[in-house]
Design an enzyme around this catalytic site. Structure first.
Site, PDB file in Angstrom:
ATOM      1  N   ARG A 191      -7.185 -78.146  79.047  1.00  0.00           N
ATOM      2  CA  ARG A 191      -8.561 -78.590  78.963  1.00  0.00           C
ATOM      3  C   ARG A 191      -9.058 -79.646  78.149  1.00  0.00           C
ATOM      4  O   ARG A 191      -8.177 -80.175  77.305  1.00  0.00           O
ATOM      5  CB  ARG A 191      -9.593 -77.368  78.764  1.00  0.00           C
ATOM      6  CG  ARG A 191      -9.801 -76.454  79.930  1.00  0.00           C
ATOM      7  CD  ARG A 191     -10.811 -75.556  79.841  1.00  0.00           C
ATOM      8  NE  ARG A 191     -11.035 -74.592  80.861  1.00  0.00           N
ATOM      9  CZ  ARG A 191     -11.315 -74.829  81.898  1.00  0.00           C
ATOM     10  NH1 ARG A 191     -11.589 -75.860  82.438  1.00  0.00           N
ATOM     11  NH2 ARG A 191     -11.499 -73.865  82.682  1.00  0.00           N
TER      12      ARG A 191
ATOM     13  N   GLU B 144      -5.351 -74.124  74.888  1.00  0.00           N
ATOM     14  CA  GLU B 144      -6.860 -74.151  74.584  1.00  0.00           C
ATOM     15  C   GLU B 144      -6.927 -73.096  73.251  1.00  0.00           C
ATOM     16  O   GLU B 144      -6.301 -72.034  73.328  1.00  0.00           O
ATOM     17  CB  GLU B 144      -7.554 -73.603  75.797  1.00  0.00           C
ATOM     18  CG  GLU B 144      -8.890 -73.713  75.708  1.00  0.00           C
ATOM     19  CD  GLU B 144      -9.641 -73.407  76.983  1.00  0.00           C
ATOM     20  OE1 GLU B 144     -10.579 -74.001  77.589  1.00  0.00           O
ATOM     21  OE2 GLU B 144      -9.426 -72.613  77.669  1.00  0.00           O
TER      22      GLU B 144
HETATM   23  P1  DGT Z   1      -5.386 -70.344  83.054  1.00  0.00           P
HETATM   24  O1  DGT Z   1      -4.249 -70.544  82.153  1.00  0.00           O
HETATM   25  O2  DGT Z   1      -5.545 -71.327  84.056  1.00  0.00           O
HETATM   26  O3  DGT Z   1      -5.715 -68.984  83.650  1.00  0.00           O
HETATM   27  O4  DGT Z   1      -6.772 -70.782  82.062  1.00  0.00           O
HETATM   28  P2  DGT Z   1      -7.501 -69.730  81.176  1.00  0.00           P
HETATM   29  O5  DGT Z   1      -8.486 -68.860  82.097  1.00  0.00           O
HETATM   30  O6  DGT Z   1      -6.528 -68.953  80.164  1.00  0.00           O
HETATM   31  O7  DGT Z   1      -8.581 -70.632  80.418  1.00  0.00           O
HETATM   32  P3  DGT Z   1      -9.617 -71.172  80.630  1.00  0.00           P
HETATM   33  O8  DGT Z   1     -10.310 -72.445  79.783  1.00  0.00           O
HETATM   34  O9  DGT Z   1     -10.121 -71.365  81.984  1.00  0.00           O
HETATM   35  O10 DGT Z   1     -10.811 -70.378  80.064  1.00  0.00           O
HETATM   36  C1  DGT Z   1     -10.641 -69.228  79.011  1.00  0.00           C
HETATM   37  C2  DGT Z   1     -11.790 -68.495  78.868  1.00  0.00           C
HETATM   38  O11 DGT Z   1     -12.778 -68.991  78.137  1.00  0.00           O
HETATM   39  C3  DGT Z   1     -12.706 -67.991  80.131  1.00  0.00           C
HETATM   40  O12 DGT Z   1     -13.148 -66.686  80.088  1.00  0.00           O
HETATM   41  C4  DGT Z   1     -13.745 -69.207  80.244  1.00  0.00           C
HETATM   42  C5  DGT Z   1     -13.803 -69.579  78.855  1.00  0.00           C
HETATM   43  N1  DGT Z   1     -13.986 -70.769  78.559  1.00  0.00           N
HETATM   44  C6  DGT Z   1     -13.343 -71.672  78.256  1.00  0.00           C
HETATM   45  N2  DGT Z   1     -14.172 -72.718  78.189  1.00  0.00           N
HETATM   46  C7  DGT Z   1     -15.183 -72.638  77.963  1.00  0.00           C
HETATM   47  C8  DGT Z   1     -16.178 -73.473  77.724  1.00  0.00           C
HETATM   48  O13 DGT Z   1     -16.591 -74.478  77.187  1.00  0.00           O
HETATM   49  N3  DGT Z   1     -17.476 -72.810  78.011  1.00  0.00           N
HETATM   50  C9  DGT Z   1     -17.534 -71.185  78.446  1.00  0.00           C
HETATM   51  N4  DGT Z   1     -18.785 -70.930  78.736  1.00  0.00           N
HETATM   52  N5  DGT Z   1     -16.517 -70.692  78.722  1.00  0.00           N
HETATM   53  C10 DGT Z   1     -15.292 -71.386  78.341  1.00  0.00           C
END
Ligand code: DGT
Length: 230
Positions: free
Chosen positions: A104, A51
């Site tokens: 994602r 991502e």
């Molecule tokens: P993982 O590897 O499963 O621990 O995934 P993360 O937490 O590194 O990745 P992810 O996609 O769940 O989220 C990264 C950050 O970006 C997290 O603070 C949520 C935020 N985020 C990701 N996509 C979106 C989006 O479309 N909208 C909003 N508001 N936040 C998002």
């Protein structure tokens, strides 16, 4: 004659692989998507796209992710517009291997994150409508469909602990309640299938356990992907 046969066989392969088998790895914040993706990055025939969080953290010197968390009502539309753009960029990027795995998708951005901002009353209606019109136009005019969704299913409590442990600065103020809402949106979309359309069949994986306990799940996913190419 053999040369013609070889050429035809290559053309058939090219046609077969012109659209790669596309996998979206979905799940709540902290469900382990990044680590999961790393496992697949090592396989031949596979291209992975993490991502683009780093792009969101530095948009001409501005941290859009931080702005969104600091003041979602003001900056939610700005952040989500940019997320939508960067995800579309990954969806339509051509690849030279038969399997494309994305962390994602434009779908979870819309169905989980934008939906959450809207449902929570943090995104003004005109912002939501503009974003949704863009989303609908993209889905209609670009091929953003997938072949398989791997849903890393967790409980909000587990991902909350992981999020606190990794201590990403922008997430320091994210409460358990936020993860609970995101969890429910993922569940309704990918598990109960009661909300939005799934853009691909879903493989559900218990991602509460640590990755070193998930080797059979990883093999299962690998087999599913390999079968689809046979
Ligand atoms: P993982 O590897 O499963 O621990 O995934 P993360 O937490 O590194 O990745 P992810 O996609 O769940 O989220 C990264 C950050 O970006 C997290 O603070 C949520 C935020 N985020 C990701 N996509 C979106 C989006 O479309 N909208 C909003 N508001 N936040 C998002």
């Amino acid at each position: 004659n053999n040369a013609v046969k070889a050429k035809l066989s290559n053309m058939a392969k090219d046609i077969k692989h012109s659209k790669p088998f596309t996998v979206f790895v979905e799940g709540n914040i902290g469900s382990g998507k990044t680590t999961f993706l790393k496992h697949f990055a090592a396989l031949e025939n596979v291209v992975t796209f993490a991502e683009p969080v780093e792009r969101w953290r530095n948009v001409r010197g501005k941290n859009f992710l931080d702005l969104m968390y600091t003041d979602p009502s003001r900056w939610g539309i700005t952040f989500q517009t940019f997320v939508q753009l960067t995800m579309l960029d990954l969806h339509i990027k051509p690849v030279d291997r038969p399997v494309k795995i994305m962390e994602r998708s434009i779908h979870s951005a819309r169905y989980c994150f934008v939906e959450n901002l809207h449902e929570s009353g943090l995104m003004p209606e005109p912002d939501f409508v503009a974003l949704d019109e863009w989303f609908n136009w993209i889905v209609k005019n670009h091929d953003v469909a997938g072949n398989l969704i791997i849903y890393l299913r967790t409980t909000p409590e587990v991902v909350h602990k992981r999020m606190l442990a990794r201590a990403r600065s922008e997430e320091s103020c994210v409460p358990l309640e936020y993860l609970e809402k995101l969890h429910q949106l993922h569940e309704n979309w990918l598990y109960h299938r009661t909300s939005f359309m799934c853009p691909a069949p879903v493989l559900v994986i218990d991602a509460n356990k640590d990755l070193d306990m998930m080797s059979s799940d990883l093999l299962n996913c690998e087999a599913k992907i390999r079968d689809s190419l046979a």
